[in-house]
Design a protein around this motif. Structure first.
Motif, PDB file in Angstrom:
ATOM      1  N   LEU A 381       5.149 -13.240 -18.240  1.00 50.69           N
ATOM      2  CA  LEU A 381       4.456 -13.588 -16.934  1.00 50.69           C
ATOM      3  C   LEU A 381       3.791 -12.368 -16.254  1.00 50.69           C
ATOM      4  CD1 LEU A 381       6.626 -16.581 -15.581  1.00 50.69           C
ATOM      5  CD2 LEU A 381       4.489 -16.618 -16.345  1.00 50.69           C
ATOM      6  N   ILE A 382       4.968 -11.351 -16.210  1.00 44.42           N
ATOM      7  CA  ILE A 382       4.512  -9.912 -15.677  1.00 44.42           C
ATOM      8  C   ILE A 382       3.147  -9.442 -16.446  1.00 44.42           C
ATOM      9  CG2 ILE A 382       5.422  -7.637 -15.331  1.00 44.42           C
ATOM     10  CD1 ILE A 382       8.181  -8.833 -14.738  1.00 44.42           C
ATOM     11  N   ALA A 383       3.494  -9.394 -17.874  1.00 42.35           N
ATOM     12  CA  ALA A 383       2.425  -8.886 -18.438  1.00 42.35           C
ATOM     13  C   ALA A 383       0.976  -9.606 -18.195  1.00 42.35           C
ATOM     14  CB  ALA A 383       2.475  -8.841 -19.922  1.00 42.35           C
ATOM     15  N   GLN A 384       0.948 -10.989 -18.138  1.00 38.90           N
ATOM     16  CA  GLN A 384      -0.139 -11.706 -17.768  1.00 38.90           C
ATOM     17  C   GLN A 384      -0.543 -11.309 -16.474  1.00 38.90           C
ATOM     18  OE1 GLN A 384       0.358 -16.347 -18.256  1.00 38.90           O
ATOM     19  NE2 GLN A 384      -1.138 -16.647 -16.799  1.00 38.90           N
ATOM     20  N   ALA A 385       0.192 -11.418 -15.393  1.00 37.33           N
ATOM     21  CA  ALA A 385      -0.272 -10.991 -14.169  1.00 37.33           C
ATOM     22  C   ALA A 385      -0.911  -9.653 -13.984  1.00 37.33           C
ATOM     23  CB  ALA A 385       1.110 -10.836 -13.171  1.00 37.33           C
ATOM     24  N   GLY A 386      -0.374  -8.785 -14.764  1.00 35.10           N
ATOM     25  CA  GLY A 386      -1.170  -7.433 -14.969  1.00 35.10           C
ATOM     26  C   GLY A 386      -2.429  -7.572 -15.565  1.00 35.10           C
ATOM     27  N   ARG A 387      -2.652  -8.425 -16.733  1.00 31.40           N
ATOM     28  CA  ARG A 387      -4.011  -8.642 -17.136  1.00 31.40           C
ATOM     29  C   ARG A 387      -4.937  -9.165 -16.105  1.00 31.40           C
ATOM     30  NH1 ARG A 387      -0.560 -10.238 -21.560  1.00 31.40           N
ATOM     31  NH2 ARG A 387      -1.171 -12.341 -20.983  1.00 31.40           N
ATOM     32  N   GLU A 388      -4.189 -10.081 -15.599  1.00 26.14           N
ATOM     33  CA  GLU A 388      -5.338 -10.926 -14.346  1.00 26.14           C
ATOM     34  C   GLU A 388      -5.635  -9.982 -13.093  1.00 26.14           C
ATOM     35  OE1 GLU A 388      -3.867 -14.762 -13.607  1.00 26.14           O
ATOM     36  OE2 GLU A 388      -3.881 -15.490 -15.696  1.00 26.14           O
ATOM     37  N   LEU A 389      -4.869  -9.276 -12.766  1.00 26.54           N
ATOM     38  CA  LEU A 389      -4.953  -8.084 -11.780  1.00 26.54           C
ATOM     39  C   LEU A 389      -6.140  -7.237 -12.180  1.00 26.54           C
ATOM     40  CD1 LEU A 389      -3.613  -7.810  -9.023  1.00 26.54           C
ATOM     41  CD2 LEU A 389      -2.411  -5.928  -9.926  1.00 26.54           C
ATOM     42  N   GLU A 390      -6.015  -6.741 -13.596  1.00 28.89           N
ATOM     43  CA  GLU A 390      -7.229  -6.159 -14.026  1.00 28.89           C
ATOM     44  C   GLU A 390      -8.295  -6.797 -14.006  1.00 28.89           C
ATOM     45  OE1 GLU A 390      -7.607  -3.240 -17.626  1.00 28.89           O
ATOM     46  OE2 GLU A 390      -5.791  -3.127 -16.762  1.00 28.89           O
ATOM     47  N   PHE A 391      -8.224  -8.014 -14.513  1.00 31.89           N
ATOM     48  CA  PHE A 391      -9.671  -8.760 -14.764  1.00 31.89           C
ATOM     49  C   PHE A 391     -10.555  -9.122 -13.273  1.00 31.89           C
ATOM     50  CE2 PHE A 391     -11.848 -12.997 -14.241  1.00 31.89           C
ATOM     51  CZ  PHE A 391     -12.425 -12.859 -15.353  1.00 31.89           C
ATOM     52  N   LEU A 392      -9.587  -9.047 -12.232  1.00 37.34           N
ATOM     53  CA  LEU A 392     -10.038  -9.390 -10.993  1.00 37.34           C
ATOM     54  C   LEU A 392     -10.527  -8.096 -10.210  1.00 37.34           C
ATOM     55  CD1 LEU A 392      -7.394 -11.810  -9.825  1.00 37.34           C
ATOM     56  CD2 LEU A 392     -10.011 -12.361 -10.274  1.00 37.34           C
ATOM     57  N   GLY A 393     -10.231  -6.937 -10.868  1.00 35.24           N
ATOM     58  CA  GLY A 393     -10.501  -5.394 -10.316  1.00 35.24           C
ATOM     59  C   GLY A 393      -9.898  -5.195  -9.217  1.00 35.24           C
ATOM     60  N   LEU A 394      -8.602  -5.793  -9.112  1.00 37.88           N
ATOM     61  CA  LEU A 394      -7.831  -5.166  -7.846  1.00 37.88           C
ATOM     62  C   LEU A 394      -6.835  -3.983  -8.159  1.00 37.88           C
ATOM     63  CD1 LEU A 394      -7.030  -8.729  -6.477  1.00 37.88           C
ATOM     64  CD2 LEU A 394      -8.711  -7.244  -5.487  1.00 37.88           C
ATOM     65  N   ALA A 395      -6.567  -3.813  -9.649  1.00 35.46           N
ATOM     66  CA  ALA A 395      -5.576  -2.813  -9.950  1.00 35.46           C
ATOM     67  C   ALA A 395      -5.721  -2.697 -11.669  1.00 35.46           C
ATOM     68  CB  ALA A 395      -4.152  -2.873  -9.333  1.00 35.46           C
ATOM     69  N   LYS A 396      -5.008  -1.800 -12.081  1.00 30.44           N
ATOM     70  CA  LYS A 396      -5.006  -1.790 -13.402  1.00 30.44           C
ATOM     71  C   LYS A 396      -3.444  -2.253 -14.201  1.00 30.44           C
ATOM     72  CE  LYS A 396      -8.130   2.217 -14.149  1.00 30.44           C
ATOM     73  NZ  LYS A 396      -8.208   3.370 -14.532  1.00 30.44           N
ATOM     74  N   ALA A 397      -3.312  -2.888 -15.124  1.00 31.60           N
ATOM     75  CA  ALA A 397      -2.278  -3.408 -15.559  1.00 31.60           C
ATOM     76  C   ALA A 397      -1.299  -2.284 -15.595  1.00 31.60           C
ATOM     77  CB  ALA A 397      -2.535  -4.223 -16.952  1.00 31.60           C
ATOM     78  N   SER A 398      -1.708  -1.064 -15.896  1.00 27.91           N
ATOM     79  CA  SER A 398      -0.775   0.367 -16.179  1.00 27.91           C
ATOM     80  C   SER A 398      -0.237   0.595 -14.758  1.00 27.91           C
ATOM     81  CB  SER A 398      -1.633   1.147 -16.810  1.00 27.91           C
ATOM     82  OG  SER A 398      -2.644   1.473 -15.869  1.00 27.91           O
ATOM     83  N   ASN A 399      -0.663   0.087 -13.853  1.00 28.22           N
ATOM     84  CA  ASN A 399      -0.239   0.553 -12.289  1.00 28.22           C
ATOM     85  C   ASN A 399       1.253  -0.232 -12.070  1.00 28.22           C
ATOM     86  OD1 ASN A 399      -3.617   0.560 -11.254  1.00 28.22           O
ATOM     87  ND2 ASN A 399      -2.139   2.364 -11.252  1.00 28.22           N
ATOM     88  N   ILE A 400       1.380  -1.519 -12.881  1.00 22.44           N
ATOM     89  CA  ILE A 400       2.781  -2.236 -12.743  1.00 22.44           C
ATOM     90  C   ILE A 400       3.800  -1.188 -13.226  1.00 22.44           C
ATOM     91  CG2 ILE A 400       3.912  -4.217 -13.071  1.00 22.44           C
ATOM     92  CD1 ILE A 400       1.330  -5.478 -13.663  1.00 22.44           C
ATOM     93  N   ILE A 401       4.917  -1.051 -12.134  1.00 24.50           N
ATOM     94  CA  ILE A 401       5.738  -0.179 -12.699  1.00 24.50           C
ATOM     95  C   ILE A 401       7.265  -0.975 -12.754  1.00 24.50           C
ATOM     96  CG2 ILE A 401       5.283   2.164 -12.127  1.00 24.50           C
ATOM     97  CD1 ILE A 401       6.637   1.669  -9.361  1.00 24.50           C
ATOM     98  N   ASP A 402       7.317  -2.385 -11.977  1.00 23.89           N
ATOM     99  CA  ASP A 402       8.458  -2.957 -11.938  1.00 23.89           C
ATOM    100  C   ASP A 402       7.966  -4.533 -11.422  1.00 23.89           C
ATOM    101  OD1 ASP A 402      10.936  -3.939 -12.137  1.00 23.89           O
ATOM    102  OD2 ASP A 402      11.805  -2.496 -10.861  1.00 23.89           O
TER     103      ASP A 402
END
Length: 504
Positions: A381-402
């Motif tokens: 779920l955290i990985a999916q959230a990162g992909r969707e955050l990046e798709f929406l142009g709000l942040a990059k998945a690589s910005n997730i640290i926890d």
């Protein structure tokens, strides 16, 4: 409901009140009983979890605090607002509201800003929307039985398809034609396309869902309910945590006691029996009926089984950048992603985020308990959230640290074709009890806000203390159209002005 107070209350004797649930409704009932009972009442609140507040609690992960759903402390019900300030004092922070809608690759200001909306939609589509609105004003649906009919009559078919269908079906997981019009009337209230445009042009927002600023406890909504708990205990009441009500023992239509399971020590679960003079319930009405001993009549059990809920989960993320967007929250209408709403917790309160160089984000996904999303691992779920955050142009998945995942069952009572008749059947039966009431969102299967849950609990407490009210007829959202006054002692709420149809 017109429940008479027990003779002990009327004569000034001592009363013990068992209260099931330590959310806004349960704790408000306890507080109100102590406040108005003048030392005559001892409330005993039992809460199955290890936190008070229910869905209005604040979760914490490594110092980062997460609001489960986003809870604005705004109401036009004076008594509720006074109670909030009475308990929390001057600790509130005043927050400006900023929210947007993401749809078809663009962000729309919400509340509507006319030039932003026209710029995103384009002149041709804007004309089509107005033409559709005009058509449905002339040829409306003759009946408004479902959500689609209700919204189309007020906004036109084209705007319904743009801004209502996709998000609503994402939230509820069923077609808009299966959602009752009751829910539209509750959540959208008296807003129409004309009013929305006038608000956008003039800057006036007289609709409660479109307020521009609100109060908020600096440490999240749970801070409010923790303060309620402390007050109840300080005044001699009890709040028993990790204690579930598993049975409700009754003799006819009188509740004698409730069975409690204290699971604070999983290796030594203690089962006890709580006897009291009066009882107030706020756990889901389905679970309440299932707990009845002896069992409720067959037709009551059948009605309870017809009630459904929508669950959701929050993927709470910590990013290595400060605040990727300024909004309190963003509604995600796009069907390309699963997330339905995104919270930026620093925009609610700076104290929610301990590191000024980090962002704390909540990705809300609507689901059913036991489905694929619900059963996904936290890592997935955290990985999916990162992909969707990046798709929406709000942040990059690589910005997730926890990150962590918070699952919330029975978050929203579903307003489908069966719910109204089922609730009516259940409420009629519950009204027959002489010392038992049910209040709050899940206790009444009503999709309401904190202020409504609190008001039903306040009135339930007053019933125990000798007043007469019909809590099933309380619809606090009329207060967004007129001044609201709680019925005076001896006056039923059913005698009060009946502007109850439009609700938040």
């Amino acid at each position: 409901m017109s429940v008479e107070a027990k003779q002990g209350a009327e004569s000034g004797g001592k009363l013990t009140v068992g209260i099931i649930g330590g959310g806004p409704a349960g704790l408000t009932a306890a507080y109100e009983l102590q406040k108005r009972g003048a030392g005559r009442v001892t409330p005993i609140v039992v809460e199955a979890s290890d936190q008070v507040g229910g869905i209005s609690r604040t979760e914490s992960y490594k110092g980062y605090r997460f609001d489960i759903g986003g809870h604005r402390f705004f109401t036009k019900v004076g008594e509720v607002d006074e109670l909030w300030h009475e308990v929390l004092g001057d600790k509130f922070v005043k927050r400006p509201r900023m929210s947007r809608i993401y749809y078809q690759g663009k962000y729309y200001a919400y509340p509507l800003k006319i030039f932003n909306a026209l710029g995103n939609m384009g002149p041709v589509e804007s004309v089509r929307i107005m033409a559709s609105y005009a058509y449905w004003q002339v040829f409306p649906h003759r009946e408004e039985e479902n959500f689609e009919q209700w919204v189309t009559n007020r906004f036109g078919g084209r705007l319904f398809n743009h801004f209502f269908r996709s998000y609503t079906e994402k939230v509820w997981g069923i077609p808009c034609t299966e959602i009752r019009a009751d829910w539209a009337a509750q959540r959208i209230k008296n807003l129409s396309l004309v009013k929305a445009v006038l608000n956008a042009v003039t800057g006036a927002n007289d609709t409660a869902s479109l307020i521009e600023e609100f109060n908020y406890p600096p440490l999240g909504p749970g801070q409010m309910w923790e303060a309620f708990r402390e007050s109840v205990i300080a005044k001699g009441g009890q709040v028993r945590m990790q204690t579930a009500a598993t049975k409700i023992f009754r003799t006819g239509m009188h509740v004698d006691a409730i069975e409690l399971k204290d699971w604070s020590n999983p290796d030594d679960v203690k089962v006890t029996r709580l006897e009291a003079d009066q009882f107030i319930n706020s756990m889901p009405i389905v679970e309440m009926i299932e707990a009845m001993d002896p069992p409720a009549p067959a037709h009551i059990q059948a009605a309870a089984k017809k009630l459904k809920y929508r669950d959701f989960l929050v993927v709470a993320l910590v990013l290595d950048i400060p605040d990727p967007f300024p909004d309190n929250w963003i509604y995600i209408h796009s069907p390309e992603v699963s997330v339905g709403r995104i919270q930026n917790f620093r925009s609610w309160s700076e104290a929610m985020v301990p590191n000024p160089n980090h962002a704390s984000i909540g990705m809300e996904l609507f689901c059913h308990e036991g489905d694929g999303l619900w059963n996904s691992s936290d890592a997935d779920l955290i990985a999916q959230a990162g992909r969707e955050l990046e798709f929406l142009g709000l942040a990059k998945a690589s910005n997730i640290i926890d990150g962590t995942v918070i699952r919330q069952p029975k978050a929203y009572p579903v307003y489908d074709g069966d719910y109204r008749a089922a609730v009516d059947t259940l409420s009629e039966w519950i009204n027959e009890f002489d010392n038992f009431q049910t209040v709050g969102r899940n206790g009444m299967h009503r999709y309401n806000n904190q202020d409504h849950s609190m008001l039903t609990a306040m009135l339930a407490a007053r019933i125990i203390l000798g007043e007469k009210h019909d809590i099933w007829n309380v619809n606090v959202e009329r207060s967004y159209h007129e001044e609201f006054t709680v019925a005076k002692p001896g006056q039923s709420t059913s005698d009060m002005p009946r502007a109850l149809e439009a609700a938040e």
